[in-house]
Design a protein around this motif. Structure first.
Motif: not given
Length: 587
Positions: A296-301, A337-341
């Motif tokens: 997965y690509v982790p994102y900062l949201s 927070v860290v989010t994935i999709y």
């Protein structure tokens, strides 16, 4: 004819379909030209064309499936001529030329397909930039003002769809992205290396923004400015606000650190890998999470009033490195927070944490307790959904000393002061009874400076408001965010003498207080879940009460009726405390 036997051109996108023969013809033609850069340019455009689409009036199509031979040849020939002859393009490497002068597309999937040659002809005919303008700032000032005048002449009344360069003759379809795209591509057509950049959002504001940047060959730097803007030109001071979060430059080719993962569907505003993070100041961080995020690509949201209603928006992406996550472009003084999709659905995979910066420029993480036990609850009374803005406080303060006078002469040569404002008004409608009354035909509200009054009602004894004689005045338009600031007085002229005993007024403000009749939803933060709806209520006054709210939890009050500005808060000792303290105010 030779390519079918000798050249496979295996980089042509599969999305070309039946148009593949056209793209082969372009490549063959450029390969046979004595200028080898023409083939290299054609290969660059076609190799990366699969990432781009055209939004035509009858549908959306892959660029590779519809672009014609003439269009591409004209684009390549004109761009190379400008590269070789324009004083603004001197010193550009071939790679820089390919990204900043050659492309017909400035923002992925946006804009009509108009070649650089067509745009050059339009600029030459409609703007005719003098040869004497050699500086970037003067050139763009001239271009922006010319386009603004052309749009103003055409006014509104355009067709109901985008119509290419014809759009520049009207004031319809004008937003920051449209302005940036048209400006960028027109400047490229006259030999100015230009790109479109955008920010997804701000730390405390909902807005996003698109603008342009040009390459200054003399100083070897990018200079930002507003397309069709009337301020902030290249060479001005850096106007990027500290409130900006990540800034992305739109590119034609995908960026090497912006790769796709097999299990990942990209979230909104990250659908394309053709963007480069160019944020002016960021820090790097590393953190560990309990979940296995390989693939997965982790994102900062962080918080954002997003279209999908989740209350979270990703602003930067990172990578998985063994048992840790690495993020290279993090704007500090923000909670994330860290989010994935997975399958395109947002999933929170970390607790909230603050990212700050050490003295030596490194990022450090502080985990935050934003959640509270549902067994420890309280009642909360909320007056606002967003903090008061300091510059609006100053505008409200300027109203101190405002007075109302009454007269029976239209020129107010004889008048009596009925009321004076002796304290700063709060950002909401409030009733002010007059200290003196009488029967008058003419009443006038007078301010010391600009009339920063957003709402005004004249009240009789019965409490009934009197219909104003000048309904076009912005103090009567029902909009808290506007005021008749070009004057210092508002006059009420009546057909006969009447006794007015009070006024309702509000200073100009952002309309973020609780509004009677609006429907509000209260959300509570839950770790690893995100925002969870607590309850929904209709406001019956200038405050709203929610019962059984978890103590010490982070809250989000959402106005579902009107308005977009909202900010997470805490409720402490009976008062609201917003998470980013622009100006914490109970009322």
């Amino acid at each position: 004819m030779t390519s079918g036997c000798n050249q496979t051109y295996d980089f042509i996108p599969d999305r070309a379909g039946d148009n593949k023969t056209t793209l082969i013809r372009v490549l063959d033609s450029c390969r046979q030209d004595s200028d080898s850069n023409k083939y290299r340019a054609a290969e660059f455009l076609i190799r990366h064309m699969g990432w781009h689409i055209s939004q035509e009036n009858d549908g959306i199509y892959p660029d590779a499936s519809i672009l014609t031979y003439d269009f591409l040849i004209d684009q390549i020939n004109h761009a190379i001529w400008q590269w070789q002859n324009s004083p603004y393009a001197q010193g550009l490497s071939f790679e820089e030329f390919c990204e900043y002068l050659l492309p017909y597309r400035a923002v992925e999937g946006y804009g009509n397909n108009i070649s650089a040659e067509e745009r050059y002809d339009w600029v030459t005919k409609n703007i005719a930039i003098p040869d004497s303008l050699t500086g970037l700032k003067e050139l763009i000032w001239y271009y922006n003002n010319a386009v603004l005048n052309i749009r103003a002449t055409g006014g509104r009344g355009h067709q109901l769809y985008h119509d290419g360069l014809n759009d520049l003759h009207y004031e319809d379809f004008v937003d920051c992205r449209d302005k940036a795209v048209q400006t960028c591509l027109n400047l490229r057509a006259i030999g100015v290396p230009c790109v479109v950049e955008h920010t997804i959002g701000y730390r405390t504001l909902r807005s996003h923004h698109y603008y342009c940047a040009v390459w200054d060959t003399k100083h070897q730097e990018w200079l930002r400015f507003h397309g069709e803007g009337i301020k902030y030109y290249p060479g001005d001071d850096d106007w990027t606000s500290a409130e900006l979060l990540n800034i992305y430059r739109e590119t034609y080719a995908p960026q090497p650190d912006n790769s796709y993962c097999v299990n990942d569907i990209r979230p909104y505003r990250f659908e394309s890998p053709c963007q480069l993070d160019v944020t002016h100041h960021t820090v790097g961080i590393e953190l560990q999470v309990d979940s296995n995020l390989n693939g997965y690509v982790p994102y900062l949201s962080t918080f954002h009033r997003t279209a999908n209603g989740s209350g979270l928006q990703p602003f930067t992406y990172g990578r998985v490195d063994g048992n840790k996550l690495v993020f290279d472009h993090v704007v500090p003084t923000v909670w994330y927070v860290v989010t994935i999709y997975p399958d395109g659905k947002e999933q929170v995979v970390s607790r909230p944490f603050w990212v700050n910066e050490t003295e030596d420029g490194c990022g450090y993480i502080t985990y935050a307790d934003f959640e509270s036990s549902t067994n420890d609850v309280e009642n909360v009374v909320l007056f606002r959904k967003y903090p008061v803005k300091e510059f609006l406080v100053e505008r409200a303060r300027s109203l101190i000393g405002t007075k109302v006078v009454g007269s029976n002469k239209p020129d107010f040569s004889e008048s009596r002061t009925l009321w004076t404002l002796d304290s700063m008004p709060l950002p909401k409608v409030k009733k002010y009874p007059f200290r003196a009354t009488g029967n008058y035909r003419y009443y006038r509200l007078i301010t010391n400076g600009a009339c920063e009054v957003s709402e005004l009602e004249w009240l009789e004894d019965s409490g009934k408001p009197i219909s104003p004689t000048d309904s076009s005045n912005k103090a009567y338009d029902g909009d808290m965010t506007t005021a008749p600031v070009d004057s210092n007085m508002i006059t009420l002229s009546l057909p006969e003498m009447k006794r007015i005993v009070a006024i309702n007024i509000a200073p100009i403000n952002a309309d973020n207080a609780i509004t009677h009749g609006h429907i509000y939803q209260l959300y509570v933060w839950k770790d690893y879940q995100g925002w969870v709806l607590h309850s929904t209520h209709k406001a019956m006054s200038d405050s709203i009460k929610f019962s059984g709210v978890p103590k010490h939890a982070m809250l989000w009050l959402k106005d579902t009726t009107k308005g977009q500005e909202e900010m997470p808060m805490f409720y402490e000792q009976g008062k609201q405390r917003f998470i980013y303290c622009i100006k914490n105010s109970q009322k």
